[in-house]
Design a protein around this motif. Structure first.
Motif, mmCIF file in Angstrom:
data_model
loop_
_atom_site.group_PDB
_atom_site.id
_atom_site.type_symbol
_atom_site.label_atom_id
_atom_site.label_comp_id
_atom_site.label_asym_id
_atom_site.label_seq_id
_atom_site.Cartn_x
_atom_site.Cartn_y
_atom_site.Cartn_z
ATOM 1 N N ASN A 223 0.914 -0.880 -0.094
ATOM 2 C CA ASN A 223 -0.096 -0.046 -0.065
ATOM 3 C C ASN A 223 1.076 1.391 -0.014
ATOM 4 O O ASN A 223 1.799 1.263 0.894
ATOM 5 N N GLN A 224 0.603 2.061 -0.951
ATOM 6 C CA GLN A 224 1.146 3.487 -1.013
ATOM 7 C C GLN A 224 2.446 3.600 -1.470
ATOM 8 O O GLN A 224 2.878 4.722 -2.037
ATOM 9 N N SER A 225 3.563 2.588 -1.237
ATOM 10 C CA SER A 225 4.640 2.781 -1.796
ATOM 11 C C SER A 225 5.238 1.242 -1.744
ATOM 12 O O SER A 225 4.978 0.449 -1.342
ATOM 13 N N ASP A 226 6.500 1.202 -2.337
ATOM 14 C CA ASP A 226 7.073 -0.021 -2.723
ATOM 15 C C ASP A 226 7.579 -0.476 -1.307
ATOM 16 O O ASP A 226 8.338 0.111 -0.621
ATOM 17 N N MET A 227 7.297 -1.526 -0.762
ATOM 18 C CA MET A 227 7.322 -2.418 0.603
ATOM 19 C C MET A 227 8.560 -3.427 0.284
ATOM 20 O O MET A 227 8.617 -4.217 1.196
ATOM 21 N N SER A 228 9.197 -3.517 -0.875
ATOM 22 C CA SER A 228 10.023 -4.626 -0.952
ATOM 23 C C SER A 228 11.313 -4.680 0.003
ATOM 24 O O SER A 228 11.725 -5.804 0.436
ATOM 25 N N MET A 229 11.735 -3.649 0.626
ATOM 26 C CA MET A 229 12.483 -3.600 1.494
ATOM 27 C C MET A 229 12.118 -4.324 2.985
ATOM 28 O O MET A 229 12.969 -4.752 3.631
ATOM 29 N N PHE A 230 10.805 -4.136 3.035
ATOM 30 C CA PHE A 230 10.281 -5.054 4.235
ATOM 31 C C PHE A 230 9.857 -6.249 3.957
ATOM 32 O O PHE A 230 9.492 -7.224 4.620
ATOM 33 N N ALA A 231 9.536 -6.621 2.621
ATOM 34 C CA ALA A 231 8.708 -7.966 2.034
ATOM 35 C C ALA A 231 9.452 -8.385 0.806
ATOM 36 O O ALA A 231 8.620 -8.357 -0.402
ATOM 37 N N PRO A 232 10.857 -8.522 0.715
ATOM 38 C CA PRO A 232 11.437 -8.953 -0.491
ATOM 39 C C PRO A 232 10.736 -10.024 -1.235
ATOM 40 O O PRO A 232 10.765 -10.131 -2.427
ATOM 41 N N LYS A 233 10.383 -10.999 -0.430
ATOM 42 C CA LYS A 233 9.934 -12.334 -1.071
ATOM 43 C C LYS A 233 8.416 -12.418 -1.320
ATOM 44 O O LYS A 233 7.830 -12.959 -2.122
ATOM 45 N N ALA A 234 7.685 -11.431 -0.360
ATOM 46 C CA ALA A 234 6.455 -11.420 -0.362
ATOM 47 C C ALA A 234 5.668 -10.421 -1.377
ATOM 48 O O ALA A 234 4.581 -10.939 -1.945
ATOM 49 N N GLN A 235 6.284 -9.524 -1.732
ATOM 50 C CA GLN A 235 5.584 -8.399 -2.478
ATOM 51 C C GLN A 235 5.480 -8.743 -3.992
ATOM 52 O O GLN A 235 6.214 -9.075 -4.657
ATOM 53 N N LEU A 236 4.142 -8.766 -4.322
ATOM 54 C CA LEU A 236 3.843 -9.107 -5.684
ATOM 55 C C LEU A 236 3.719 -7.870 -6.537
ATOM 56 O O LEU A 236 4.164 -7.785 -7.730
ATOM 57 N N ALA A 237 3.464 -6.627 -5.988
ATOM 58 C CA ALA A 237 3.259 -5.449 -6.596
ATOM 59 C C ALA A 237 3.040 -4.323 -5.596
ATOM 60 O O ALA A 237 2.811 -4.667 -4.262
ATOM 61 N N ALA A 238 2.855 -3.012 -6.019
ATOM 62 C CA ALA A 238 2.607 -2.107 -5.021
ATOM 63 C C ALA A 238 1.610 -0.942 -5.625
ATOM 64 O O ALA A 238 1.906 -0.698 -6.631
ATOM 65 N N VAL A 239 0.450 -0.608 -4.864
ATOM 66 C CA VAL A 239 -0.131 0.504 -5.317
ATOM 67 C C VAL A 239 0.402 1.910 -4.861
ATOM 68 O O VAL A 239 0.533 1.885 -3.492
ATOM 69 N N ALA A 240 0.997 2.604 -5.574
ATOM 70 C CA ALA A 240 1.628 3.898 -5.147
ATOM 71 C C ALA A 240 1.264 5.145 -5.711
ATOM 72 O O ALA A 240 1.016 4.994 -7.100
ATOM 73 N N PRO A 241 0.890 6.177 -5.391
ATOM 74 C CA PRO A 241 0.577 7.769 -5.707
ATOM 75 C C PRO A 241 2.024 8.310 -6.173
ATOM 76 O O PRO A 241 2.965 8.007 -5.659
ATOM 77 N N HIS A 242 1.964 9.344 -7.084
ATOM 78 C CA HIS A 242 3.163 9.799 -7.341
ATOM 79 C C HIS A 242 2.754 11.463 -7.244
ATOM 80 O O HIS A 242 2.228 11.871 -8.114
ATOM 81 N N TRP A 243 3.139 12.022 -6.203
ATOM 82 C CA TRP A 243 2.687 13.419 -5.843
ATOM 83 C C TRP A 243 3.674 14.561 -6.728
ATOM 84 O O TRP A 243 3.272 15.802 -6.546
ATOM 85 N N GLY A 244 4.925 14.305 -6.981
ATOM 86 C CA GLY A 244 5.997 15.241 -7.234
ATOM 87 C C GLY A 244 5.575 16.228 -8.377
ATOM 88 O O GLY A 244 5.430 17.509 -8.271
ATOM 89 N N GLY A 245 4.837 15.670 -9.315
ATOM 90 C CA GLY A 245 4.405 16.246 -10.471
ATOM 91 C C GLY A 245 3.290 17.576 -10.233
ATOM 92 O O GLY A 245 3.313 18.700 -10.615
#
Length: 345
Positions: A223-245
């Motif tokens: 949720n909200q950002s790439d969590m692969s640093m916390f779940a390197p084997k579990a994560q399938l994908a991440a729903v993430a917003p991009h606010w910079g633009g």
């Protein structure tokens, strides 16, 4: 000899831009993504802006005090980045009509307060489809914060995508009535696993659900950002917003004197939200199907909330066509296949 007069660029003071966050910035999650947007704004505009961050601000009286302090300190633009900041922001905006306020989410505006959000539900439909294609038990688990329309939209979209991939699948939901409480998020994630969920997702602010998924060897839609640093084997994908633009454009508009109050609700097409950070082990056929579904949504051939729509009680909510933005924005019911009732507010 007289010195040459300073140019406007040399004399103009930077626009002071304040950001109010509901949780610590951390290394991932809702607030982290907003702060990535702030950093992108600072890089893009350099000396034209000066940004200030106040993190871990509770919704309610605390947020009103912080917003008022930022306005008093000369911030000309303030981003209030949590749903529960709306009423406090409206009160402070009325006191400081010269300050421009931008509120993430919400359903009210003012002459100097605009709202913005991402159509998270578009990416969550894709996430649900991926969960449905991946789950062996046919049960996915969803740790939810508050039953506000944005969260309800996400749950329903996820469930619709899930059952598009597996018509017999079910989505089990546990409500916390908080955005950020790592201990309770962990407990809810474990409870959903105990109920048979082998894919987890969430609409809360900490990485707790991701760490539980990794520890218990179930899959994760972050949720909200790439969590692969916390779940390197579990994560399938991440729903993430991009606010910079968006943040950069708003600041430019304020500096140029062309800022206006207009609700913004950007989806996959605008790039304001996406499904990314995919597990590289996903089968190529799945990623191609996901890309086809994404193109269908962005090119407006497919609608996430399209008929037939049936609720938990088996009542048909939509027989033909698709829900319009007003109906989506007011969504207060759950679709068929969701296990877990909406709590009363």
């Amino acid at each position: 000899m007289l010195a040459a007069p300073a140019s406007p660029a040399q004399t103009a003071k930077p626009l002071k831009v304040g950001f109010v966050y509901v949780s610590p910035v951390g290394e991932a999650g809702w607030t982290y993504q907003h702060d990535l947007g702030r950093r992108a704004l600072q890089r893009a505009l350099g000396a034209q802006v000066q940004t200030t961050v106040v993190e871990a601000v509770a919704e309610g009286a605390d947020s009103e005090r912080v917003l008022r302090d930022l306005a008093r300190q000369g911030h000309g633009l303030i981003f209030a980045t949590s749903f529960g900041y709306l009423e406090p922001a409206l009160r402070v905006a009325a006191e400081f009509p010269q300050v421009k306020f931008e509120h993430a989410g919400g359903y009210k505006s003012a002459p100097n307060l605009a709202t913005y959000n991402a159509r998270f539900y578009e990416a969550r439909w894709l996430a649900g489809w991926l969960a449905g294609r991946t789950s062996r038990s046919g049960i996915a688990g969803y740790v939810a914060g508050f039953p506000v329309p944005e969260v309800v939209q996400g749950i329903n979209a996820f469930a619709l995508g899930l059952r598009e991939a597996n018509p017999k699948a079910e989505l089990r939901v546990l409500w916390l009535n908080t955005w950020f409480d790592p201990a309770r998020e962990r407990e809810a994630a474990q409870a959903l696993i105990d109920q048979g969920a082998d894919v987890l997702t969430n609409h809360t602010a900490s990485p707790a659900v991701a760490t539980v998924a990794e520890e218990k060897k179930v899959r994760l839609i972050a949720n909200q950002s790439d969590m692969s640093m916390f779940a390197p084997k579990a994560q399938l994908a991440a729903v993430a917003p991009h606010w910079g633009g968006y943040y950069t454009q708003v600041a430019r508009d304020v500096i140029a004197g062309r800022w206006k109050v207009a609700p913004v609700w950007g989806g996959l097409r605008s790039g304001m939200v996406g499904l990314a950070a995919f597990d590289p082990r996903l089968p190529a056929r799945q990623t191609k199907m996901l890309e086809a579904a994404r193109r269908s949504i962005t090119e407006e051939r497919g609608a996430v909330f399209a008929a037939p729509l049936v609720d938990q009680a088996g009542r048909t909510r939509l027989e033909r066509g698709a829900l319009d933005d007003d109906a989506i924005a007011r969504m207060d019911w759950l679709v068929q296949g969701v296990i877990g009732n909406l709590p009363k507010q």
